[in-house]
Motif scaffolding. Structure first.
Motif, PDB file in Angstrom:
ATOM      1  N   ALA A 221       0.849  -1.192   0.000  1.00 54.30           N
ATOM      2  CA  ALA A 221       0.000   0.000   0.000  1.00 54.30           C
ATOM      3  C   ALA A 221       0.878   1.233   0.000  1.00 54.30           C
ATOM      4  O   ALA A 221       1.970   1.242   0.580  1.00 54.30           O
ATOM      5  N   MET A 222       0.382   2.298  -0.636  1.00 55.12           N
ATOM      6  CA  MET A 222       1.144   3.531  -0.752  1.00 55.12           C
ATOM      7  C   MET A 222       0.940   4.470   0.436  1.00 55.12           C
ATOM      8  O   MET A 222       1.652   5.454   0.576  1.00 55.12           O
ATOM      9  N   ASN A 223      -0.038   4.164   1.280  1.00 55.99           N
ATOM     10  CA  ASN A 223      -0.290   5.027   2.424  1.00 55.99           C
ATOM     11  C   ASN A 223      -0.968   4.230   3.525  1.00 55.99           C
ATOM     12  O   ASN A 223      -1.351   3.071   3.327  1.00 55.99           O
ATOM     13  N   ARG A 224      -1.117   4.858   4.679  1.00 59.53           N
ATOM     14  CA  ARG A 224      -1.673   4.180   5.847  1.00 59.53           C
ATOM     15  C   ARG A 224      -3.106   3.747   5.625  1.00 59.53           C
ATOM     16  O   ARG A 224      -3.493   2.639   6.003  1.00 59.53           O
ATOM     17  N   SER A 225      -3.909   4.604   4.984  1.00 61.12           N
ATOM     18  CA  SER A 225      -5.313   4.262   4.776  1.00 61.12           C
ATOM     19  C   SER A 225      -5.454   3.079   3.814  1.00 61.12           C
ATOM     20  O   SER A 225      -6.336   2.234   3.977  1.00 61.12           O
ATOM     21  N   GLY A 226      -4.573   2.997   2.822  1.00 60.74           N
ATOM     22  CA  GLY A 226      -4.611   1.864   1.903  1.00 60.74           C
ATOM     23  C   GLY A 226      -4.293   0.559   2.603  1.00 60.74           C
ATOM     24  O   GLY A 226      -4.935  -0.473   2.361  1.00 60.74           O
ATOM     25  N   ALA A 227      -3.289   0.596   3.487  1.00 64.28           N
ATOM     26  CA  ALA A 227      -2.949  -0.610   4.248  1.00 64.28           C
ATOM     27  C   ALA A 227      -4.086  -0.994   5.184  1.00 64.28           C
ATOM     28  O   ALA A 227      -4.425  -2.179   5.323  1.00 64.28           O
ATOM     29  N   ALA A 228      -4.682   0.003   5.835  1.00 65.37           N
ATOM     30  CA  ALA A 228      -5.791  -0.273   6.750  1.00 65.37           C
ATOM     31  C   ALA A 228      -6.967  -0.893   6.013  1.00 65.37           C
ATOM     32  O   ALA A 228      -7.622  -1.819   6.515  1.00 65.37           O
ATOM     33  N   GLY A 229      -7.259  -0.396   4.806  1.00 64.16           N
ATOM     34  CA  GLY A 229      -8.353  -0.950   4.022  1.00 64.16           C
ATOM     35  C   GLY A 229      -8.109  -2.391   3.629  1.00 64.16           C
ATOM     36  O   GLY A 229      -9.026  -3.227   3.688  1.00 64.16           O
ATOM     37  N   ALA A 230      -6.879  -2.695   3.230  1.00 63.17           N
ATOM     38  CA  ALA A 230      -6.544  -4.066   2.855  1.00 63.17           C
ATOM     39  C   ALA A 230      -6.645  -4.998   4.061  1.00 63.17           C
ATOM     40  O   ALA A 230      -7.155  -6.120   3.952  1.00 63.17           O
ATOM     41  N   ARG A 231      -6.170  -4.531   5.206  1.00 61.35           N
ATOM     42  CA  ARG A 231      -6.249  -5.353   6.423  1.00 61.35           C
ATOM     43  C   ARG A 231      -7.701  -5.611   6.801  1.00 61.35           C
ATOM     44  O   ARG A 231      -8.080  -6.748   7.139  1.00 61.35           O
ATOM     45  N   ALA A 232      -8.532  -4.586   6.760  1.00 68.34           N
ATOM     46  CA  ALA A 232      -9.936  -4.752   7.114  1.00 68.34           C
ATOM     47  C   ALA A 232     -10.631  -5.717   6.157  1.00 68.34           C
ATOM     48  O   ALA A 232     -11.458  -6.547   6.573  1.00 68.34           O
ATOM     49  N   ASP A 233     -10.310  -5.614   4.868  1.00 68.37           N
ATOM     50  CA  ASP A 233     -10.913  -6.502   3.877  1.00 68.37           C
ATOM     51  C   ASP A 233     -10.520  -7.951   4.136  1.00 68.37           C
ATOM     52  O   ASP A 233     -11.357  -8.864   4.095  1.00 68.37           O
ATOM     53  N   LEU A 234      -9.244  -8.189   4.414  1.00 67.18           N
ATOM     54  CA  LEU A 234      -8.773  -9.544   4.684  1.00 67.18           C
ATOM     55  C   LEU A 234      -9.429 -10.117   5.940  1.00 67.18           C
ATOM     56  O   LEU A 234      -9.865 -11.277   5.961  1.00 67.18           O
ATOM     57  N   ARG A 235      -9.518  -9.317   6.984  1.00 65.51           N
ATOM     58  CA  ARG A 235     -10.124  -9.784   8.222  1.00 65.51           C
ATOM     59  C   ARG A 235     -11.620 -10.074   8.017  1.00 65.51           C
ATOM     60  O   ARG A 235     -12.150 -11.059   8.549  1.00 65.51           O
ATOM     61  N   GLY A 236     -12.281  -9.247   7.227  1.00 63.94           N
ATOM     62  CA  GLY A 236     -13.687  -9.491   6.948  1.00 63.94           C
ATOM     63  C   GLY A 236     -13.903 -10.773   6.161  1.00 63.94           C
ATOM     64  O   GLY A 236     -14.828 -11.552   6.446  1.00 63.94           O
TER      65      GLY A 236
END
Length: 368
Positions: A221-236
């Protein structure tokens, strides 16, 4: 940096130790030296990439050589599931777990090109969707094969000449879309029960495989929000498959160029703003100093954007040393990262319980 580690979510750190086209890429010593350096920094594990298009030694075999030269650090080679037999993949990873005494994992990958298919001559190249479906099935059947021996299946009774209790070996009888495996395994159940499974889950197809089967997922991810979104998607997605999302460790993957660390630290060098760029192959690249990288790691971790980081040094030698002796040492000094290994296995490093065998009978009054 005000970040403090969470007892329930400790910071995880890992590093790649590939040599690329270095002149010593065929020698064992550079890999051993790099793994020992990472171990001194108390990193969770090291990875070694591999593919059928890369010239060089087999990653799993290299880390089998590194295993007796190290003591605690996890060892995670890339293993390609395309054109290889699932039974052999399972046996090889289980063997690495035995020779490392419970420190093995593997990063699942696929081979998509016709050139790679011609190396084997068994079947033509297939679409990525089909290959990742197959890879998920390989990860599934590998776990079943590791469980096909109960933990106490070995008797080793010299007096009677009995080595195995046959009643504690189980057929897996797996039918996949492209293969079938009956089992049982030829290697006893690994020390970890099931070695750790990792997947680069940046793209959508491997992300689904990671949500179903992985213990570790890498995301770019290029930024913190992108990483957070990917993590949330994986956990979901993991939760939708009936898994505990906390059992999936999501690591932000960065290629790091720490040559700026050769300069004296300043107030500006502590910032990571503007130092993330898009590298080759969609890789996220950080260029700055070890202090700025520590700030980035602390910031993303504190915000819950990632459970930790997987670092690929731009310079296999210099940048790994700057990362361990600079960034990691600073995180340890500030109490963000551990200074000792709490256990002896990779699962222990990641806070993962040793799973019970799925074929073992349930204990009296309980569930296996």
């Amino acid at each position: 940096m005000s970040v403090l580690p969470s007892p329930s979510r400790p910071l995880r750190l890992a590093a790649a130790i590939g040599r690329g086209d270095a002149a010593d890429a065929l020698d064992a010593e550079p890999y051993i030296r790099a793994a020992r350096l990472a171990e001194r920094g108390r990193l969770d594990f090291v990875t070694l990439g591999d593919s059928f298009t890369r010239r060089g030694p087999d990653a799993l075999a290299v880390l089998a050589r590194v295993a007796p030269a190290t003591e605690r650090i996890g060892l995670v080679p890339t293993v390609t599931t395309t054109h290889t037999e699932p039974f052999h993949v399972s046996s090889a990873v289980a063997t690495l777990d035995w020779v490392s005494r419970g420190r093995a994992g593997w990063t699942v990958d696929v081979s998509t090109t016709e050139a790679e298919a011609r190396l084997f001559g068994r079947r033509p190249a297939a679409p990525a969707r089909a290959l990742w479906r197959e890879a998920a099935e390989v990860a599934d059947v590998a776990g079943r094969l590791w469980d096909s021996w109960e933990d106490d299946a070995e008797i080793r009774d010299v007096a009677t000449g009995r080595f195995i209790d046959r009643d504690k070996l189980h057929y897996v009888d797996f039918e996949g879309g492209d293969f079938s495996v009956r089992g049982p395994a030829i290697v006893p159940r690994p020390p970890q029960g099931r070695p750790v499974i990792a997947v680069d889950a940046t793209a959508s197809l491997p992300r689904e495989a990671a949500a179903r089967h992985a213990d570790i997922a890498y995301v770019r991810a290029m930024n913190r929000s992108g990483a957070a979104g990917a993590r949330a998607d994986l956990r979901g997605r993991a939760a939708a498959h009936g898994r505990d999302p906390d059992a999936l460790t999501v690591l932000a993957a960065l290629t790091v160029d720490l040559t700026d660390g050769e300069r004296a630290a300043s107030a500006d060098s502590a910032s990571y703003e503007g130092k993330l760029t898009a590298g080759r192959g969609g890789r996220t690249r950080y260029r700055g100093g070890p202090v700025g990288l520590a700030a980035l790691i602390g910031d993303w971790y504190e915000a819950g954007a990632a459970d930790g980081f997987h670092i690929t040094p731009a310079d296999p030698d210099g940048d790994l040393e700057r990362f361990v002796n600079g960034t990691v040492a600073l995180l340890q000094h500030r109490g963000v990262f551990r200074t000792f290994y709490p256990g002896a296995t990779l699962r222990a490093h990641l806070g993962l319980a040793r799973p019970a065998g799925r074929y073992a009978p349930a204990p009296a009054g309980g569930i296996a």
